[in-house]
Write an enzyme that holds these catalytic residues in place. Structure first.
Site, mmCIF file in Angstrom:
data_model
loop_
_atom_site.group_PDB
_atom_site.id
_atom_site.type_symbol
_atom_site.label_atom_id
_atom_site.label_comp_id
_atom_site.label_asym_id
_atom_site.label_seq_id
_atom_site.Cartn_x
_atom_site.Cartn_y
_atom_site.Cartn_z
ATOM 1 N N TYR A 188 -6.063 -5.171 -0.457
ATOM 2 C CA TYR A 188 -5.888 -3.762 -0.835
ATOM 3 C C TYR A 188 -4.518 -3.222 -0.431
ATOM 4 O O TYR A 188 -4.096 -2.178 -0.907
ATOM 5 C CB TYR A 188 -6.938 -2.869 -0.159
ATOM 6 C CG TYR A 188 -8.376 -3.150 -0.433
ATOM 7 C CD1 TYR A 188 -8.794 -3.989 -1.457
ATOM 8 C CD2 TYR A 188 -9.348 -2.565 0.352
ATOM 9 C CE1 TYR A 188 -10.140 -4.233 -1.682
ATOM 10 C CE2 TYR A 188 -10.689 -2.795 0.139
ATOM 11 C CZ TYR A 188 -11.076 -3.637 -0.879
ATOM 12 O OH TYR A 188 -12.405 -3.867 -1.095
ATOM 13 N N LYS A 189 -3.876 -3.892 0.518
ATOM 14 C CA LYS A 189 -2.581 -3.452 1.057
ATOM 15 C C LYS A 189 -2.673 -2.046 1.650
ATOM 16 O O LYS A 189 -1.738 -1.249 1.566
ATOM 17 C CB LYS A 189 -1.494 -3.524 -0.008
ATOM 18 C CG LYS A 189 -1.268 -4.928 -0.530
ATOM 19 C CD LYS A 189 -0.186 -4.966 -1.563
ATOM 20 C CE LYS A 189 -0.026 -6.392 -2.070
ATOM 21 N NZ LYS A 189 0.912 -6.456 -3.184
#
Length: 106
Positions: free
Chosen positions: A56-57
């Site tokens: 998802y960063k």
């Protein structure tokens, strides 16, 4: 503050919220400010369980949101929170698991 149902954690006295706040935003990791602000607002209204993943960063932004919520007094300590993450399938090889988990914990 919103009252979120909780579940017991086995032999522990702790209870985990049954509903977690997701930190994924698509495209992944593009709106750092929006993600961080959303996390801070979620803590303000009562969320204490956050779901993330390296893919998802958003892990850094979750950390930034926790720091801001601490500063604003929405939470008193990291111990009040539950953070769940996932090991991504590309990291599920014997030589990649520990480095991936260490990166998530940084």
């Amino acid at each position: 503050m919103v009252r979120i149902p909780e579940a017991s954690l086995g032999s522990s006295d702790k209870k985990i919220p049954r509903v977690g706040f997701g930190t994924a935003e698509f495209p992944f990791g593009e709106s750092a400010e929006v993600i961080t602000e959303s996390i801070v607002h979620a803590m303000k209204v009562g969320y204490r369980h956050f779901d993330t993943a390296s893919v998802y960063k958003s892990e850094k932004f979750l950390g930034d949101g926790i720091s801001e919520a601490l500063r604003l007094g929405y939470i008193n300590s990291r111990d009040q929170l539950f953070i769940t993450s996932k090991l991504w399938c590309r990291d599920a090889h014997h030589d990649l698991v520990v480095p991936a988990l260490k990166k998530t914990l940084m």
